[in-house]
Design a protein around this motif. Structure first.
Motif, PDB file in Angstrom:
ATOM      1  N   LEU A  42      -9.859 -14.678  14.595  1.00 62.23           N
ATOM      2  CA  LEU A  42      -9.272 -14.141  13.356  1.00 62.23           C
ATOM      3  C   LEU A  42      -8.077 -15.020  13.033  1.00 62.23           C
ATOM      4  N   ALA A  43      -8.062 -15.572  11.824  1.00 64.08           N
ATOM      5  CA  ALA A  43      -6.916 -16.402  11.420  1.00 64.08           C
ATOM      6  C   ALA A  43      -6.480 -15.934  10.037  1.00 64.08           C
ATOM      7  N   PRO A  44      -5.708 -14.857   9.982  1.00 68.95           N
ATOM      8  CA  PRO A  44      -5.341 -14.314   8.670  1.00 68.95           C
ATOM      9  C   PRO A  44      -4.221 -15.107   7.994  1.00 68.95           C
ATOM     10  N   ASP A  45      -4.229 -15.093   6.664  1.00 67.08           N
ATOM     11  CA  ASP A  45      -3.037 -15.503   5.926  1.00 67.08           C
ATOM     12  C   ASP A  45      -2.033 -14.367   6.071  1.00 67.08           C
ATOM     13  N   LEU A  46      -0.796 -14.712   6.385  1.00 73.65           N
ATOM     14  CA  LEU A  46       0.236 -13.676   6.522  1.00 73.65           C
ATOM     15  C   LEU A  46       0.840 -13.351   5.148  1.00 73.65           C
ATOM     16  N   ARG A  47       1.462 -12.191   5.041  1.00 74.77           N
ATOM     17  CA  ARG A  47       2.065 -11.740   3.772  1.00 74.77           C
ATOM     18  C   ARG A  47       2.826 -12.845   3.068  1.00 74.77           C
ATOM     19  N   GLY A  48       2.510 -13.050   1.819  1.00 76.15           N
ATOM     20  CA  GLY A  48       3.247 -14.026   1.019  1.00 76.15           C
ATOM     21  C   GLY A  48       2.605 -15.408   1.014  1.00 76.15           C
ATOM     22  N   PHE A  49       1.560 -15.607   1.846  1.00 76.51           N
ATOM     23  CA  PHE A  49       0.976 -16.952   1.985  1.00 76.51           C
ATOM     24  C   PHE A  49      -0.529 -16.937   1.705  1.00 76.51           C
ATOM     25  N   GLY A  50      -1.036 -18.081   1.262  1.00 79.72           N
ATOM     26  CA  GLY A  50      -2.479 -18.231   1.050  1.00 79.72           C
ATOM     27  C   GLY A  50      -3.024 -17.105   0.194  1.00 79.72           C
ATOM     28  N   GLU A  51      -4.086 -16.474   0.675  1.00 76.50           N
ATOM     29  CA  GLU A  51      -4.707 -15.396  -0.102  1.00 76.50           C
ATOM     30  C   GLU A  51      -3.835 -14.143  -0.136  1.00 76.50           C
ATOM     31  N   MET A  52      -2.783 -14.109   0.654  1.00 77.94           N
ATOM     32  CA  MET A  52      -1.889 -12.938   0.690  1.00 77.94           C
ATOM     33  C   MET A  52      -0.622 -13.170  -0.148  1.00 77.94           C
ATOM     34  N   SER A  53      -0.662 -14.177  -1.023  1.00 75.30           N
ATOM     35  CA  SER A  53       0.522 -14.501  -1.836  1.00 75.30           C
ATOM     36  C   SER A  53       0.919 -13.339  -2.730  1.00 75.30           C
ATOM     37  N   GLY A  54      -0.033 -12.490  -3.068  1.00 74.45           N
ATOM     38  CA  GLY A  54       0.267 -11.379  -3.979  1.00 74.45           C
ATOM     39  C   GLY A  54       0.767 -10.134  -3.283  1.00 74.45           C
ATOM     40  N   LYS A  55       0.880 -10.156  -1.976  1.00 72.05           N
ATOM     41  CA  LYS A  55       1.314  -8.967  -1.228  1.00 72.05           C
ATOM     42  C   LYS A  55       2.772  -8.625  -1.531  1.00 72.05           C
ATOM     43  N   PRO A  56       3.204  -7.379  -1.316  1.00 66.19           N
ATOM     44  CA  PRO A  56       4.600  -7.016  -1.584  1.00 66.19           C
ATOM     45  C   PRO A  56       5.584  -7.985  -0.922  1.00 66.19           C
ATOM     46  N   GLN A  57       6.660  -8.236  -1.608  1.00 70.86           N
ATOM     47  CA  GLN A  57       7.631  -9.224  -1.143  1.00 70.86           C
ATOM     48  C   GLN A  57       8.865  -8.530  -0.575  1.00 70.86           C
ATOM     49  N   PHE A  58       9.783  -9.337  -0.112  1.00 70.66           N
ATOM     50  CA  PHE A  58      10.983  -8.772   0.507  1.00 70.66           C
ATOM     51  C   PHE A  58      11.851  -8.097  -0.554  1.00 70.66           C
ATOM     52  N   VAL A  59      12.118  -6.820  -0.410  1.00 73.93           N
ATOM     53  CA  VAL A  59      12.911  -6.132  -1.434  1.00 73.93           C
ATOM     54  C   VAL A  59      14.206  -5.554  -0.890  1.00 73.93           C
ATOM     55  N   ALA A  60      14.318  -5.407   0.407  1.00 83.55           N
ATOM     56  CA  ALA A  60      15.538  -4.784   0.948  1.00 83.55           C
ATOM     57  C   ALA A  60      15.843  -5.367   2.309  1.00 83.55           C
ATOM     58  N   ASP A  61      17.088  -5.354   2.704  1.00 82.36           N
ATOM     59  CA  ASP A  61      17.406  -5.783   4.061  1.00 82.36           C
ATOM     60  C   ASP A  61      16.857  -4.755   5.021  1.00 82.36           C
ATOM     61  N   ALA A  62      16.117  -5.225   6.007  1.00 85.63           N
ATOM     62  CA  ALA A  62      15.530  -4.296   6.970  1.00 85.63           C
ATOM     63  C   ALA A  62      16.546  -4.079   8.084  1.00 85.63           C
ATOM     64  N   ASP A  63      17.380  -3.076   7.926  1.00 88.91           N
ATOM     65  CA  ASP A  63      18.483  -2.820   8.847  1.00 88.91           C
ATOM     66  C   ASP A  63      17.960  -2.253  10.167  1.00 88.91           C
ATOM     67  N   PRO A  64      18.104  -3.021  11.266  1.00 91.96           N
ATOM     68  CA  PRO A  64      17.537  -2.551  12.540  1.00 91.96           C
ATOM     69  C   PRO A  64      18.168  -1.242  13.007  1.00 91.96           C
ATOM     70  N   GLY A  65      19.385  -0.910  12.496  1.00 96.93           N
ATOM     71  CA  GLY A  65      20.073   0.300  12.945  1.00 96.93           C
ATOM     72  C   GLY A  65      19.606   1.555  12.223  1.00 96.93           C
ATOM     73  N   ASP A  66      18.772   1.407  11.220  1.00 94.97           N
ATOM     74  CA  ASP A  66      18.349   2.567  10.441  1.00 94.97           C
ATOM     75  C   ASP A  66      16.822   2.619  10.448  1.00 94.97           C
ATOM     76  N   PRO A  67      16.242   3.344  11.393  1.00 89.68           N
ATOM     77  CA  PRO A  67      14.788   3.307  11.570  1.00 89.68           C
ATOM     78  C   PRO A  67      14.003   3.707  10.320  1.00 89.68           C
ATOM     79  N   GLU A  68      14.524   4.683   9.554  1.00 92.29           N
ATOM     80  CA  GLU A  68      13.769   5.124   8.374  1.00 92.29           C
ATOM     81  C   GLU A  68      13.714   4.035   7.316  1.00 92.29           C
ATOM     82  N   ARG A  69      14.890   3.431   7.091  1.00 92.52           N
ATOM     83  CA  ARG A  69      14.965   2.379   6.082  1.00 92.52           C
ATOM     84  C   ARG A  69      14.123   1.171   6.529  1.00 92.52           C
ATOM     85  N   ARG A  70      14.153   0.920   7.827  1.00 89.58           N
ATOM     86  CA  ARG A  70      13.389  -0.212   8.345  1.00 89.58           C
ATOM     87  C   ARG A  70      11.885   0.039   8.197  1.00 89.58           C
ATOM     88  N   ALA A  71      11.467   1.276   8.468  1.00 91.00           N
ATOM     89  CA  ALA A  71      10.041   1.601   8.331  1.00 91.00           C
ATOM     90  C   ALA A  71       9.603   1.417   6.884  1.00 91.00           C
TER      91      ALA A  71
END
Ligand code: MLT
Length: 285
Positions: A42-71
């Motif tokens: 299995l060799a997938p394109d990862l989010r944002g690349f190749g066929e996955m270019s249309g996947k959701p992009q980075f919208v918020a800082d994923a704060d490791p101290g806040d599990p809900e926000r990170r999820a």
């Protein structure tokens, strides 16, 4: 995303995770070789690349101290954990319980998160041209500068400035087709997807504390001339992951699998063959 060939044995599945700013096509030689050796690849394109270019992009800082926000960030953004979740979903779809997870550089970060989130799904780990520590402030700032560069001038400048670090001198002299393929991949990357991945990498966890707890056969691969993730980074992981072996590839820099596919494939096949043996039969690393 997969080679279409399959073995009934889940243990023969291997997932190849590409680096930044590349796509699944960087694994061409490994897909062909491992498929010919009866592995399910299995060799997938990862989010944002190749066929996955249309996947959701980075919208918020994923704060490791806040599990809900990170999820939430993981569901909607280009984080390393989000990419790991995509891999698990793909394996679910293909009814693969367990696989060897192989990641190069950014793919290695995703492999770390996948191992952390889904340890029971990992049969063995291959960490190529990657490292465990998170970025320091200076490194984060360099990523944000690249994000700005992509916004203003697309991928051209990134290709020009990063290519000399990705490939060894010998590759430039003797393998113009590899140089051209790497350049093309960078130029074809979607700048928005690549920018999102840069921010996702800046927000990644420090994986150093995971290393002692990785209780899996692991192969660490590094190019002798890699200035991006040098041999010292590979040794750091090898010294801390109990059941690991280290393979240093000569005449290669960051793109070991493309620059020296024979050496890379040989190391991977040798490692995969030890996994097929009964527990305890692996030779010491
Ligand atoms: C990669 O090749 O994936 C990148 O060099 C990773 C990084 O920028 O940390």
């Amino acid at each position: 995303m997969t080679n279409g060939n399959k073995s009934d044995d889940d243990g023969a599945a291997i997932v190849l995770l590409h680096g930044y700013p590349f796509d699944r096509s960087m694994w061409r030689e490994q897909i062909d070789f491992l498929t010919a050796n009866e592995f399910r690849v299995l060799a997938p394109d990862l989010r944002g690349f190749g066929e996955m270019s249309g996947k959701p992009q980075f919208v918020a800082d994923a704060d490791p101290g806040d599990p809900e926000r990170r999820a939430e960030a993981c569901r909607t953004s280009t984080t390393m954990e989000g990419m790991a979740g995509d891999v698990a979903e793909l394996m679910d779809k293909l009814a693969i319980d367990q696989a060897v997870i192989c990641g190069l550089s950014m793919g290695g970060y995703v492999a770390f998160d996948f191992t952390h989130l889904f340890p029971e799904r990992v049969r063995g780990l291959i960490l190529a041209g990657t490292r465990a520590p998170a970025d320091n402030e200076e490194e984060k700032q360099a990523r944000f500068q690249q994000v700005e560069q992509m916004r203003t001038s697309g991928m051209d400048e990134i290709a020009r400035s990063t290519l000399p670090k990705l490939l060894a001198r010998r590759t430039f002299h003797e393998k113009p087709e590899v140089v051209a393929r790497v350049r093309e991949m960078i130029l074809n990357a979607n700048p928005q997807g690549a920018a999102a991945a840069q921010r996702g990498m800046a927000a990644r966890r420090d994986y150093s504390d995971d290393l002692a707890g990785i209780n899996l056969p692991t192969l660490v691969i590094v190019g002798r001339e890699d200035p991006i993730r040098p041999v010292a980074d590979a040794k750091f992981m090898h010294e801390r992951i109990r059941d690991s072996r280290l393979e240093i590839i000569e005449d290669a820099a960051h793109m070991t699998n493309m620059e020296q596919p024979e050496a890379f494939n040989k190391a991977v096949l040798g490692f995969l063959q030890t996994l097929a043996k009964p527990a305890g039969a692996s030779p010491p690393s």
